[in-house]
Write a protein that holds these residues in place. Structure first.
Motif, PDB file in Angstrom:
ATOM      1  N   SER A  26      69.847  29.644  24.178  1.00 12.51           N
ATOM      2  CA  SER A  26      68.553  29.017  23.912  1.00 12.51           C
ATOM      3  C   SER A  26      67.476  30.058  24.150  1.00 12.51           C
ATOM      4  O   SER A  26      67.587  30.862  25.089  1.00 12.51           O
ATOM      5  N   TYR A  27      66.438  30.026  23.321  1.00 13.64           N
ATOM      6  CA  TYR A  27      65.380  31.031  23.411  1.00 13.64           C
ATOM      7  C   TYR A  27      64.045  30.382  23.760  1.00 13.64           C
ATOM      8  O   TYR A  27      63.719  29.286  23.303  1.00 13.64           O
ATOM      9  N   LEU A  28      63.260  31.123  24.557  1.00 19.13           N
ATOM     10  CA  LEU A  28      61.897  30.722  24.906  1.00 19.13           C
ATOM     11  C   LEU A  28      60.959  31.851  24.510  1.00 19.13           C
ATOM     12  O   LEU A  28      61.071  32.969  25.008  1.00 19.13           O
ATOM     13  N   HIS A  29      60.035  31.546  23.608  1.00 18.04           N
ATOM     14  CA  HIS A  29      59.029  32.500  23.144  1.00 18.04           C
ATOM     15  C   HIS A  29      57.754  32.284  23.969  1.00 18.04           C
ATOM     16  O   HIS A  29      57.301  31.151  24.125  1.00 18.04           O
ATOM     17  N   ARG A  30      57.215  33.361  24.494  1.00 17.34           N
ATOM     18  CA  ARG A  30      55.961  33.271  25.258  1.00 17.34           C
ATOM     19  C   ARG A  30      54.859  33.964  24.477  1.00 17.34           C
ATOM     20  O   ARG A  30      55.110  34.889  23.708  1.00 17.34           O
ATOM     21  N   VAL A  31      53.606  33.568  24.750  1.00 21.64           N
ATOM     22  CA  VAL A  31      52.502  34.088  23.953  1.00 21.64           C
ATOM     23  C   VAL A  31      52.047  35.452  24.411  1.00 21.64           C
ATOM     24  O   VAL A  31      51.306  36.134  23.702  1.00 21.64           O
ATOM     25  N   ARG A  32      52.451  35.903  25.611  1.00 19.74           N
ATOM     26  CA  ARG A  32      52.006  37.213  26.098  1.00 19.74           C
ATOM     27  C   ARG A  32      52.413  38.298  25.112  1.00 19.74           C
ATOM     28  O   ARG A  32      53.527  38.322  24.608  1.00 19.74           O
ATOM     29  N   GLU A  33      51.507  39.229  24.834  1.00 22.14           N
ATOM     30  CA  GLU A  33      51.821  40.275  23.862  1.00 22.14           C
ATOM     31  C   GLU A  33      51.165  41.590  24.271  1.00 22.14           C
ATOM     32  O   GLU A  33      50.177  41.622  25.003  1.00 22.14           O
ATOM     33  N   THR A  34      51.743  42.700  23.825  1.00 20.58           N
ATOM     34  CA  THR A  34      51.160  44.016  24.004  1.00 20.58           C
ATOM     35  C   THR A  34      51.312  44.770  22.694  1.00 20.58           C
ATOM     36  O   THR A  34      52.193  44.477  21.896  1.00 20.58           O
ATOM     37  N   LEU A  35      50.441  45.729  22.456  1.00 18.88           N
ATOM     38  CA  LEU A  35      50.557  46.535  21.248  1.00 18.88           C
ATOM     39  C   LEU A  35      51.775  47.422  21.324  1.00 18.88           C
ATOM     40  O   LEU A  35      52.051  48.023  22.361  1.00 18.88           O
ATOM     41  N   ALA A  36      52.531  47.505  20.248  1.00 16.54           N
ATOM     42  CA  ALA A  36      53.711  48.361  20.204  1.00 16.54           C
ATOM     43  C   ALA A  36      53.307  49.774  19.859  1.00 16.54           C
ATOM     44  O   ALA A  36      52.270  50.016  19.259  1.00 16.54           O
TER      45      ALA A  36
END
Length: 340
Positions: free
Chosen positions: A330-340
């Motif tokens: 099962s997967y949980l996607h979170r909204v936290r993001e950083t530039l790659a």
């Protein structure tokens, strides 16, 4: 074939949709069985992806007896019949526990969330109304008003059971932490599980990127995408099977994973798209015997893959009533993001 089964809503957010198109074989969601309601609930973009074979709508039908069968129709001493509706019994148990909780979610006006009536089996709206977890049914409406927690519990249980029954390899996926937690607890037995953060290995297009661009990248770099998918899915499968030796699993697959990640990142850098990293946690249910070998709360840092530390920790979850032999992820996607 590996398809993400998004829940609890019908329409996944754009970033989840793009991630599914890049790293899995497509995306699905739990939809109303009524054809007229389906036409309203499913977006034109998802309908277009369905025509391309990249979107899979799943609705409760007679083949999904576990969640269709009314628990009150089952005689407790008929063990085979009880097993046939184990999911509906477990779901009713969780709903009653929620209704009796001192933290019972209140009903609001307007409702926090809705459940399409034709998305559920007939006993569920009655049970929700009896427990005071849904607004009174409107005979002219397609929907039942419910708190967010009720929506997440009901659709999360459906998603996990549909993933078990449906043809192909479906994996539950959500962007709501509570929906993830509730979907992993809506059965009666516990087993140990790995939890692993893999989002930094899976860059996605930045907000504002069109789905047409994502589909073009998917087609242009099919080889790199498929190599990365195979490497990551093999890593998760080996961790599930060889749960007592996680460091050995990583060491064995390190070169394959690192090379596939690097090749994919080269392809991403060569595109004209901007990319970001989003947090993605995968929960991998282990074999039942793992409960005695892996202590919940024990943390492991397995080392670097693709230049990033890969952290694995253990916990307990409640697996599917009858788990798939090939996987239970099962997967949980979170909204936290950083530039790659």
């Amino acid at each position: 074939m590996a398809v993400l089964l998004y829940h609890p809503s019908v329409r996944p957010p754009t970033e989840v949709l793009h991630q599914a198109l890049l790293y899995w074989d497509g995306i699905g969601s739990v939809v109303p069985a009524d054809p007229e309601v389906y036409e309203v609930a499913v977006s034109p973009e998802l309908k277009d992806l369905r025509e391309r074979g990249l979107y899979k709508p799943l609705a409760l039908t007679e083949r999904y007896l576990d969640l269709l069968r009314d628990p009150d129709d089952v005689l407790s001493w008929l063990e085979p019949e009880e097993r046939r509706c184990a999911a509906s019994l477990a779901l009713r148990q969780e709903l009653r526990r929620l209704a009796a909780s001192p933290h019972r979610p209140p009903l609001s006006s307007p409702p926090e969330a809705f459940l399409y009536e034709s998305k559920m089996s007939s006993w569920l709206p009655r049970e929700l109304g009896r427990l005071g977890l849904a607004t009174p049914l409107d005979p002219h409406s397609w929907k039942v008003g419910v708190p967010h927690r009720v929506q997440e519990l009901v659709v999360g249980a459906m998603a996990r059971e549909l993933a078990r029954h449906a043809d192909g390899s479906y994996t539950p996926y959500t962007d709501r932490p509570d929906a993830h937690r509730l979907s992993l607890s809506a059965t009666r037995l516990s087993v140990a599980a790995w939890e692993m953060e893999i989002g930094r290995l899976l860059p996605v297009p930045a907000p504002g990127t069109g789905t047409a661009e994502v589909l073009a990248f998917r087609a242009r770099h099919a080889d790199e995408r498929e190599r990365l998918m195979r490497a990551l899915h093999r890593l998760l499968g080996d961790l599930r099977r060889d749960y007592e030796h996680p460091a050995d699993v990583l060491a064995h697959l390190r070169r394959e994973v690192e090379q596939s990640v690097e090749d994919y990142r080269k392809a991403a850098r060569s595109s004209r798209m901007a990319w970001v990293e989003r947090s993605v946690t995968v929960t991998v249910a282990l074999a039942a015997a793992a409960g005695s070998a892996v202590q919940p709360g024990l943390s492991w840092v397995l080392g670097a893959v693709g230049g990033y530390a890969l952290n694995v920790a253990t916990r307990e979850i409640r697996p599917l009533a009858r788990a798939r032999d090939d996987h239970d992820f099962s997967y949980l996607h979170r909204v936290r993001e950083t530039l790659a």
